[in-house]
Design a protein around this motif. Structure first.
Motif, short mmCIF file in Angstrom:
data_model
loop_
_atom_site.label_atom_id
_atom_site.label_comp_id
_atom_site.label_asym_id
_atom_site.label_seq_id
_atom_site.Cartn_x
_atom_site.Cartn_y
_atom_site.Cartn_z
N SER A 84 1.86 54.31 -3.67
CA SER A 84 1.46 55.71 -3.88
C SER A 84 0.50 55.83 -5.05
N LEU A 85 0.80 55.10 -6.10
CA LEU A 85 -0.06 55.13 -7.29
C LEU A 85 -1.46 54.62 -6.95
N ALA A 86 -1.56 53.64 -6.07
CA ALA A 86 -2.87 53.10 -5.68
C ALA A 86 -3.76 54.18 -5.11
N LYS A 87 -3.19 55.06 -4.31
CA LYS A 87 -3.98 56.14 -3.72
C LYS A 87 -4.56 57.03 -4.81
N GLU A 88 -3.74 57.35 -5.80
CA GLU A 88 -4.22 58.17 -6.92
C GLU A 88 -5.28 57.43 -7.73
N LEU A 89 -5.04 56.15 -8.00
CA LEU A 89 -6.01 55.37 -8.77
C LEU A 89 -7.34 55.29 -8.05
N CYS A 90 -7.30 55.09 -6.75
CA CYS A 90 -8.54 54.98 -5.98
C CYS A 90 -9.34 56.28 -6.01
N GLY A 119 9.22 44.45 -14.36
CA GLY A 119 8.72 44.90 -13.06
C GLY A 119 7.23 45.14 -13.01
N LYS A 120 6.49 44.68 -14.01
CA LYS A 120 5.04 44.90 -14.04
C LYS A 120 4.35 44.24 -12.85
N THR A 121 4.75 43.00 -12.53
CA THR A 121 4.13 42.30 -11.39
C THR A 121 4.52 42.97 -10.08
N THR A 122 5.76 43.43 -9.97
CA THR A 122 6.19 44.12 -8.76
C THR A 122 5.41 45.42 -8.57
N LEU A 123 5.21 46.16 -9.64
CA LEU A 123 4.40 47.38 -9.56
C LEU A 123 2.97 47.03 -9.17
N THR A 124 2.43 45.98 -9.77
CA THR A 124 1.07 45.54 -9.43
C THR A 124 0.99 45.15 -7.96
N ARG A 125 2.02 44.48 -7.45
CA ARG A 125 2.07 44.12 -6.03
C ARG A 125 1.97 45.38 -5.16
N GLY A 126 2.71 46.41 -5.53
CA GLY A 126 2.65 47.67 -4.78
C GLY A 126 1.28 48.32 -4.85
N ILE A 127 0.69 48.31 -6.04
CA ILE A 127 -0.65 48.90 -6.19
C ILE A 127 -1.66 48.15 -5.32
N LEU A 128 -1.62 46.82 -5.37
CA LEU A 128 -2.55 46.03 -4.56
C LEU A 128 -2.30 46.24 -3.07
N ARG A 129 -1.04 46.35 -2.65
CA ARG A 129 -0.73 46.62 -1.24
C ARG A 129 -1.34 47.97 -0.83
N GLY A 130 -1.21 48.94 -1.72
CA GLY A 130 -1.78 50.25 -1.45
C GLY A 130 -3.29 50.25 -1.38
N MET A 131 -3.91 49.24 -1.96
CA MET A 131 -5.37 49.09 -1.91
C MET A 131 -5.80 48.18 -0.76
#
Length: 114
Positions: free
Chosen positions: A24-30, A48-60
Motif C-alpha cells: 500500500s505504501l508503494a502506491k503512495e510513494l509512486c 522488519g525493515k527488509t520485510t517492509l522493503t519487500r512489500g514496497i518493492l512488490r507494490g512496485m
C-alpha cells in the motif's frame, strides 16, 4: 511540505501485515515521491525493515528475492518501477566501505535510464 522529512513510528502485527502495508505504501510513494527521492527506514536488527522493503518493492511490481543489505552493504533492484537501492548504515563504518558504496552508486547512476 516538499523536501521535509516525515517521521512516523508504529507496529504491524506480523510479516504478512508488514508486506501488505509495504504494498500500500508503494502506491503512495509512486504518486508522491519525486524521481530520485529517498526513503529512510530506521530500526533495530530484526525490526522488519527488509520485510517492509519487500512489500514496497512488490507494490512496485518487483517479484524477485529481496535481501537484507546488512551483510552485503548494498542491494540493487533494477526491475521495479524505479531502480531501488537499499543499504545499511551499519557497514558504513570504514573508508573502504564508503568508497565501495560511492563506486556502486556512480555505476548505477551512469547506467540508469532514469
Amino acid at each position: 511540505m516538499s523536501g521535509q522529512p516525515l517521521e512516523s513510528g508504529f507496529e504491524l502485527a506480523d510479516e504478512s501485515a508488514t508486506i501488505a502495508f509495504g504494498e500500500s505504501l508503494a502506491k503512495e510513494l509512486c504518486q508522491r515521491l519525486p524521481e530520485g527521492g529517498v526513503v529512510f527506514l530506521h530500526g533495530d536488527l530484526g525490526a522488519g525493515k527488509t520485510t517492509l522493503t519487500r512489500g514496497i518493492l512488490r507494490g512496485m511490481g518487483y517479484q524477485g528475492t529481496v535481501r537484507s543489505p546488512t551483510y552485503t552493504l548494498v542491494e540493487h533492484y533494477p526491475y521495479s518501477l524505479w531502480p531501488v537501492h537499499t543499504l545499511t548504515y551499519i557497514a558504513l563504518d570504514t573508508p573502504k566501505n564508503l568508497s565501495l558504496l560511492a563506486l556502486a552508486m556512480s555505476s548505477w547512476t551512469a547506467n540508469s535510464s532514469h
